[in-house]
Structure formats: C-alpha cells, structure tokens
Design a protein around this motif. Structure first.
Motif, mmCIF file in Angstrom:
data_model
loop_
_atom_site.group_PDB
_atom_site.id
_atom_site.type_symbol
_atom_site.label_atom_id
_atom_site.label_comp_id
_atom_site.label_asym_id
_atom_site.label_seq_id
_atom_site.Cartn_x
_atom_site.Cartn_y
_atom_site.Cartn_z
ATOM 1 N N GLU A 438 0.869 -1.170 0.000
ATOM 2 C CA GLU A 438 0.000 0.000 0.000
ATOM 3 C C GLU A 438 0.897 1.206 0.000
ATOM 4 N N PRO A 439 0.555 2.229 -0.763
ATOM 5 C CA PRO A 439 1.406 3.420 -0.726
ATOM 6 C C PRO A 439 1.504 3.935 0.714
ATOM 7 N N THR A 441 2.309 6.967 3.438
ATOM 8 C CA THR A 441 2.439 8.422 3.516
ATOM 9 C C THR A 441 3.713 8.738 4.284
ATOM 10 N N GLU A 443 5.534 11.874 6.148
ATOM 11 C CA GLU A 443 5.380 13.256 6.612
ATOM 12 C C GLU A 443 6.739 13.896 6.795
ATOM 13 N N PHE A 469 2.020 14.929 -1.896
ATOM 14 C CA PHE A 469 0.661 14.475 -1.619
ATOM 15 C C PHE A 469 0.108 15.384 -0.539
ATOM 16 N N THR A 473 3.185 16.327 3.111
ATOM 17 C CA THR A 473 3.047 14.883 3.059
ATOM 18 C C THR A 473 3.399 14.427 1.648
ATOM 19 N N LEU A 475 3.735 10.789 -0.861
ATOM 20 C CA LEU A 475 3.262 9.429 -0.975
ATOM 21 C C LEU A 475 4.401 8.584 -1.535
ATOM 22 N N ARG A 477 5.410 5.074 -3.157
ATOM 23 C CA ARG A 477 4.810 3.896 -3.800
ATOM 24 C C ARG A 477 5.794 2.748 -3.929
#
Ligand code: ADP
Ligand code: MG
Length: 568
Positions: A438-439, A441, A443, A469, A473, A475, A477
């Motif tokens: 799952e991608p 996040t 910060e 993102f 933030t 993302l 992948r």
C-alpha cells in the motif's frame, strides 16, 4: 516607547555587525519585530529563495505614522532607552539595526498602521533612502515587503545557496518561532505553496504536530512544570517544553530546539545538557527531538554578545545546565505520553533498532573511526583472491591471501560493494524496485519539504517513487529493493536533513543507501555469506575503503608477521 536613535555611548556597547547574511536573516529580523509588536498572527511569504520577495504581515501594534522614517535610521529603536535597559532585555530586538540594514541591501516597502490612527502610512525605500511616502488604508499592524535582496551586492548574491536551500533556512527560522510562540498563528508560504500553518492555540504540541507530524508528536513527553533550581541558582528558573521519547531519536541534531525567554538560541552547552539527559537511552549516532524553553530573569542572561542574537551567556551556567538536564531526564524517566494527540494510522513502521540490541554501525555523520593500529599496507588497487577463515566478534572477517592475513570490517566492506553496485545500476537505470503493498504516507518537516520538493525526481532514479501528496506529506509507492525491509524512511529523513544543495547529492544518496542496506557489525554471518561478500569485494574497483573513506580492511603481510615474531 517612541522610536529614538540610541545614544552613541550605548551603541558602542552593542554587539553590532552584519545582521543580513542571507534571506533567512531578513525573515528572522522581520518576524522578531512582529513578535515584539505583540502580533497574534504573522504571515510570511517568500519567493525565489527569498531573493525575489520576502513579505511579512502582522497584526501587531504598528508604527505611529510620525515615526516610520525614524525606524529606518541606524540604531533607532523603541525597545531600549538607557544603558540599564541593556542588562535586562525582554524583547527580541534591541539594536535598531535590522530595518536600516535590510533597506541598505534591498528594495523595501512598509505599510503600517498603529492603534488609534485612522489611516496607515506607506513608505518606500531604495538603497536605504526614502523615495516615497503616502497614506494607505490598513488595519492595525505592519506589512514589510522586501524585494530583490542583494541585487546591488553581487558578492553576497553569489554566496547564496540554491533557492531550495535558502527556502529551507527560511522554513527553519519560522519553525523555531512557531515553537517558541505557540500562541501566535504563523502562516508560511513558499513560492505560493503553504509550507507551514500553525493554529496559534497556545499549545506547543499543536506546533509540533504541524512541523514534525503526528507520528513524532505522539512520542513527545511534556517536561513537568516544576522549577528546576540548581544549587547555585540565585533566582528561579523555569524549564518548559517537550522532549521526544528515545524511540524517535534522529540522525541529526537539527531536531533539538533550544530557547531562552522564547528566543531561539544556539548553545552547545545546553545541547550537551539535553543529550546527557538521554544518556544510555538513545542509540549511538542518534540525537533527541526536543523543544525546550528556559525562562529566567532577563538580567541573568546576556544576549548582547553576537549580532545574530543567537548566542547567549548565562550568569549561572552550571545551575542552568543541571536544571535542563534534570528536567529532561525526569520527563524521560516518567515516559508519560501526551494524551491529547489523536492516533493516526501510520502506513509504515520503522524497525525499532533499539529492540535489536546492538549499536548502529558508524553512520556517515558520526565520523567516529577507531584508528587501525596496523595501517592498510596494500598499494595495488585490486585485491588478490582471499580464503575466508572465520569471523571475530560478529563484526570482522578473517581471511588469508597470498601475502598474509586480512581482517575485513564486514559492514564497511559490504557498504563498498553495495555502493558500487548502486552507482552502476543507477547509471544503467537498472535499480531493482520494490513496490509497497500500500502506498505509504511520508510526513516531512517544512525544511525537509523544501529539499524533498527539489529532489524527489532525483530519488526516482534510485528506486524511490515519492510524490507530493498534500501539505508536507508525500506518498511513497516504491522503494529500492535493497531497502525494502530496512528503515528507508529514516534513511530518506537523514538525507533530507543533510540538505539538498550539495553537488554531490547523487553520491550522498548512494552512500546512504549502501550504509542502510549493508550488513551490520554484530551480525553473525554464515561461511557462504562471508565468502560471497569477500568475492564481491575482490571485484570492487576501490576495495580498500568504504564510501565514507574508512578502511574496509587491515592487511598484515607475511613480512610484517615475520618481523613481529622476531623471525628476521
Ligand atoms: P529593533 O527591533 O532592534 O528595535 P529594528 O530596526 O528591527 O530595530 O526596528 C526599529 C523599530 O521599528 C522598532 O524598535 C519598532 O519600534 C519599529 N518596528 C519595526 N517593525 C515593526 C513591526 N512589525 N511592528 C511594529 N513596530 C515595528
Ligand atoms: Mg528588530
């Protein structure tokens, strides 16, 4: 107090000097003025690394219309009157130097309106001289706009770093003040994008959430509001703020924020006091996250020792050291997590190195290298074929070559092998990539954001698919396959903290990836693993040093062995 030019006698006692070193210094001085003016809202805008534009808007007291010109005179200030005042400064500014210094190296416009005045004044300055004055409507407060900084000082301009680096310095300054003044609402716009926005709630934790993200904030511990008097202290002293639990130790010292009476300061002494308090709790090479404000009577601290006003001298140095250390230690020992922070789902879990029960290998930044007692003697670049004999201390491989004994540092050797592999694969665009289920996040702090925005495309070449993102933030992948079960997030953070400007950025990424994916000291290797590593080292183009420049091996030639044993 009205603005007045300081008496020359007083001026001579002030640590004068160049206050405008780079765009971030302008931001610092203007924000300090807004804070001194009692603003509850301060917006800062920067464009082009702060060179094209810096604008600071506040809702503070404003400058009475009859005093605006005076504010741009050298040593004109409303904050200090007599010599006595210098001994107990309670404002952030006091030298009356900032506005004239800024106006001397940039185009400045100020629009200000003081309480009970019906209309504001707009003053324009070029080359330090007033070139225009008109009245302009404005609610109470001040807006200072600084354009084309250093345009007429090419030497300064040349000395500046890339816009991304200057932006990160600006974000850094605003961040510090957001910590020191949680009751003030700060908004920072960099090139039109929101880089920081604090609620001004008066709670430090809210600023920490904004700056470091909720993951760090959940691990912050409050320093108990006690008075931490040292034995020698003549007066009361208050240490307040928050410290990070040892679990969120960072690879850089940038997360240590120290303030005295809400003024951000550089103090090696206090930094040491804080690190001492973490003694035995943090891994080697890791540094604490902390925001600590020391409140004491202004007479007991001298801030007038450096033009930047970031160096201080304490009267009761030892008492303060011990008070800070005790206050931090106490908070750490109680380990009372802060309840107010909401739980947020974290998409990734950084492996807890503490749990693994061994020290980090020497990181690129710690630079502690025990000097080998026997220097590497080999002069040829390539290595002969080596036969692995065993491992000592789960850290070194012993091998035999045609001319004696080789002791190989397994971590350093593996770093070398991986470094060359990464560099080669990257140039052939063959870096093996591991997609995340799952991608995740990711910060970042405002400073880190500036570097990452400038660099995320470069990181793609190394196998990191990272994209912006939302605010602060990103993302993630995919990550390089080498790092898929390693602390890649910590690695990226370390890189971002080291700045984005250097010409050797690509090399730094490769070094850091190699360091994070290499076998560590303390790891027992099978014979096959050792043979495989030594075989690869034999093929490396620079087998004798790791990418940080430390030796990968010590060679004891047969000649040396003979002479050590007195055979010749
Ligand atoms: P200093 O802050 O050391 O007094 P500065 O050159 O920064 O010197 O500012 C000169 C004076 O201008 C200040 O003393 C203050 O009276 C006034 N001033 C500057 N900025 C502001 C502001 N944002 N709001 C209100 N007054 C300001
Ligand atoms: Mg000032």
């Amino acid at each position: 107090m009205p603005i007045k030019v300081l008496d020359p006698k007083l001026v001579s006692r002030i640590a004068a000097g160049e206050v405008v070193e780079r765009p971030a210094s302008v931001v610092k001085e203007l924000v300090e003025n807004s804070l001194d003016a009692g603003a509850s809202q301060i917006s800062i805008e920067a464009r082009g690394g702060g060179v094209s534009l810096i604008r600071v808007v506040d809702n503070g007291a404003g400058i009475p219309s009859g005093e605006v010109e005076l504010a741009f005179d050298r040593y004109a200030t409303s904050k200090v009157e007599g010599l006595d005042d210098l001994d107990s400064i309670s404002t952030l500014g006091f030298r009356g130097e900032a506005l004239p210094s800024i106006a001397a190296v940039a185009e400045v416009d100020i629009v200000t309106c003081a309480a009970r005045e019906t209309t504001g004044a707009h003053l324009s300055l070029r080359d330090g001289r007033v070139v225009g004055r008109e009245s302009e409507g404005r609610s109470q407060g001040t807006t200072v706009t600084v354009r084309n900084l250093f345009r007429r000082v090419p030497a300064r301009l040349k000395f500046l770093k890339s816009p991304a680096t200057e932006n990160s310095h600006i974000a850094n300054i605003v961040t510090r003040y957001a910590f020191a003044f949680p009751e003030v609402k700060f908004v920072l716009l960099i090139d039109g994008r929101g880089a920081l926005s604090t609620p001004g709630s008066g709670r430090l934790i809210d600023s920490i959430i904004e700056v470091y993200g909720s993951e760090v904030a959940r691990n912050m511990l409050e320093i108990e509001r006690g008075r931490w008097e040292g034995r020698a202290a003549t007066s009361s002293l208050l240490v307040m703020g928050m410290v990070g639990s040892p679990a969120i130790g960072r690879a850089s010292r940038d997360y240590l924020n120290l303030f005295v009476n809400h003024r951000w300061i550089n103090s090696r002494l206090l930094a040491w006091a804080v690190e001492e308090a973490y003694h035995g709790l943090l891994m080697k090479g890791k540094h604490p996250v902390a925001v600590i404000d020391i409140i004491l009577p202004p007479q007991e601290v001298d801030i007038n020792i450096h033009p930047g006003k970031t160096e201080v001298k304490f009267q009761q140095e030892r008492a303060i050291f011990s008070a800070v250390q005790k206050a931090v230690r106490q908070a750490l020992i109680k380990l009372t997590p802060v309840p107010q922070v909401e739980e947020v789902a974290i998409a990734y879990e950084a492996p807890s190195l503490l749990k693994q029960g061994f020290e980090m290998p020497i990181g690129g930044d710690s630079g502690i290298t025990p000097a080998p007692t026997v220097a590497a003697q080999t002069t040829t670049a390539t290595l002969p074929v080596l036969r692995v004999l065993g491992q000592i201390s789960a850290s070194y491989i012993i091998a035999e070559g045609p001319d004696g004994l080789y002791l190989i540092d397994q971590h350093a050797a593996h770093e070398r092998v991986l470094f060359e592999q990464i560099v080669g694969q990257r140039s052939r665009q063959e870096i093996e990539v591991q997609g995340l289920l799952e991608p995740a996040t990711f910060e970042v702090s405002p400073q880190q954001e500036q570097v990452l925005r400038a660099r995320y495309k470069d990181l793609a070449g190394f196998g990191f698919s990272i994209e912006p993102f939302g605010e602060k933030t990103f993302l993630v992948r995919s990550v390089p396959a080498l790092l898929s079960n390693k602390d890649w997030a910590g690695m990226v953070r370390g890189l971002l903290d080291s700045g984005g400007n250097e010409d050797d950025w690509m090399e730094k990424v490769a070094v850091s990836m190699a360091c994070h994916s290499a076998v560590r000291a303390g790891q027992i290797l099978t014979e096959d693993e050792m043979r495989e590593l030594v075989r690869k080292l034999e093929q490396a183009s620079l087998p004798h040093t790791c990418p940080h420049g430390r030796p990968t091996m010590i060679h004891l030639s047969l000649g040396q062995l003979r002479s050590e044993f007195g055979r010749r």
